[in-house]
Design an enzyme around this catalytic site. Sequence first.
Site, mmCIF file in Angstrom:
data_model
loop_
_atom_site.group_PDB
_atom_site.id
_atom_site.type_symbol
_atom_site.label_atom_id
_atom_site.label_comp_id
_atom_site.label_asym_id
_atom_site.label_seq_id
_atom_site.Cartn_x
_atom_site.Cartn_y
_atom_site.Cartn_z
ATOM 1 N N GLY A 27 7.265 -4.551 -3.641
ATOM 2 C CA GLY A 27 7.758 -5.521 -4.005
ATOM 3 C C GLY A 27 7.328 -5.726 -5.292
ATOM 4 O O GLY A 27 7.864 -5.854 -6.108
ATOM 5 N N VAL A 31 7.118 3.839 -5.225
ATOM 6 C CA VAL A 31 6.328 5.376 -5.634
ATOM 7 C C VAL A 31 7.592 6.487 -4.981
ATOM 8 O O VAL A 31 8.255 6.074 -3.832
ATOM 9 C CB VAL A 31 5.181 5.289 -4.371
ATOM 10 C CG1 VAL A 31 4.472 6.207 -4.527
ATOM 11 C CG2 VAL A 31 4.203 3.946 -4.625
ATOM 12 N N ASP A 140 -7.134 -7.057 -1.420
ATOM 13 C CA ASP A 140 -5.660 -6.707 -1.197
ATOM 14 C C ASP A 140 -6.010 -5.697 0.331
ATOM 15 O O ASP A 140 -4.653 -4.696 0.141
ATOM 16 C CB ASP A 140 -4.636 -6.149 -1.958
ATOM 17 C CG ASP A 140 -3.146 -6.615 -1.036
ATOM 18 O OD1 ASP A 140 -3.597 -6.714 -0.208
ATOM 19 O OD2 ASP A 140 -2.390 -5.572 -1.625
#
Length: 670
Positions: A27, A31, A140
């Site tokens: 989001g 990468v 996270d």
Amino acid sequence: MNAATDPMIGRMIDQRYRVRSRIARGGMATVYLATDVRLERRVAIKIMHGHLADDAAFRGRFIQEARSAARLSHPNVVGVFDQGQETDCTYIVMEYIPGITLRDLLQEHRALTSDQALDILRAVLAGLASAHRAGIVHRDLKPENVLLADDGRIKLGDFGLARAATANTATGAALLGTIAYLSPELVTRGVADTRSDIYAVGIMLYEMLTGEQPYKGDQPMQIAYQHANDTVPAPSASNPAVPPELDDVVRWATARDPDERPRDARAMLDGLAGIDERMSGPRATSVLHPAGTTTVLPLDAAPADTTMLGPRGPLAPPRSPIGPQRSTTSAPRFPPTASDSLETALAPAAGRLAHTTARRRRRGWVLLAVVVVVALVVGVIAWWFGPGPGGNVRVPEVAGKSVSQARRLIEERGLHAASSTGARPDAVVHAGAVSATAPDARRIVTRGTTIRILVSSGPRPIVLPAIVGQPVATVRSELAPHFTLEQLRYRFDGSAAAGTVLAATGTTEAGDDVDLTTVHQYGERMPVRLTVSLGAVPDVVGKSSDAATAALEAVGLDAGQAPGQYSDDVPTGDVIKAILPADPVVKGSTVQLVVSKGPVPITLPDVRKKPIDQAASTLQALGLHVSYPDCTNVLCSFYDWKSSLPVSATDPAPGSTVHKGDTITLDYEQ
């Protein structure tokens, strides 16, 4: 946008990182796999999405990830090498970990074994303990951020939501992190500390043991409500194979009250010490009997394994958070009897028990022999397909190395390097270095397989299309699939319409500039710099100074003031001419304006005492108009009075400043 049309692929970032392919897209960022051409190594480069780059909050969070992870140096944490910003992209350069994520593993195998889950749990806690020790809360944690390398390493990554581990770390107005792993205090109060990470670790352990998350719902708020109000169920309720020790670990880590959880990852890691022995060791067996009954123990029963309990008394003390307590209660001893009849009654039973014991002992020896033979066979097979001739090895990555270095690395793996080499064009690897191998790098092959080395012949030459004089959009669409387009350059040019290409410049392998309009072919993926016309510089001659300045600024030029000039033709304050700077004239260049000062001033000469016609000729020669009244004396009709009568006065007076075209009035005596 799919990977095949991604404009980042093939791009050189910061003159150092050549983007090769896309790995994953999230989001906040994408990468990519890239090559660090300076150090000749593969790296993962995380590039922030362009539409988020203008948001200071997103950009700050993105840079915070680099700073947080760069503070950590641990085998179980993905390393950060570099961070920077280049025109249209903000990026982080990280360690490249070839492999899969824990999410991929769970999707493939669903639930893991207890040993597998413990191995991954310990690695995650070790990396997380390093972060907690450095004062960082991850915030996270989820299976997508646990990387499982092909070589067995387990790494924790993605510190994009990390913050300093103060006593209460607020998340702001919105909850950050994945809802399925949020702790109750994050849901209800919006604060996080190291114990919030422990809660997420407990949810991940539950998911590894059962193959599913503990809470489900159609809406995120339903899941958040369950986190805040429900107790995480024991994994064994969904998977009976889960031992009670791991039920306790999940219960400990996911306690709704943060004070009842481990204070940080190190405390939880220390609490796991010895859990393998408790899980794999002999289980205590409790045999309950009614009050007043007598139990006969078998002769081969171990006292440590069997406990004789009477009627259930008060509740037993609670178990330790990690594993059950072993019973140390000894079996009760019964006093021997002197009755011969009782001994006679027990003799046949004792004989049968001895016979059964001997038979079991013989069966144990046979079973042991079978196990030894199977182990030898398995060992031979493992040797043959492992370090032996039948084993498999991975083809090494040798791109960018010399041929001799590549041969040495291939032979060190037990493979055979072919005596002859092949050639192939390569836009990334310079000519003469190894471009690839056949079979490809990282392929699993049998030991002894012949590997052919392919040497780079440099970028593949591609025929250039028409460039100069063409619309820039057309040129870019034709060049983009084959070359690396650098940022456009613009300049003013009166000979070409705005938006048409004036020049194209490339770079040789030696680093020198080359005019692409003079060559027929150019190397694939090589850089191309286009110069585009902005059209002619606006014509401002004859405009007022303010109007000329506005016209120049409208196209990105600056207006300067050169010394003014007198002009008989251009009104005062208007531009006589514009002086352009030396080529190239680009946006930001300064155009000097020469502004009219009006007609040239004239000092009125003294023509008094001169005859009228002579005075008039003198003034008219200066560009002045002359007027004088007619002679009304009757005598004037008898001679040439203009050449005889002297001028007595002028209007304006002698010495006054006048300009060309002004009228001078002469006076004389009649």
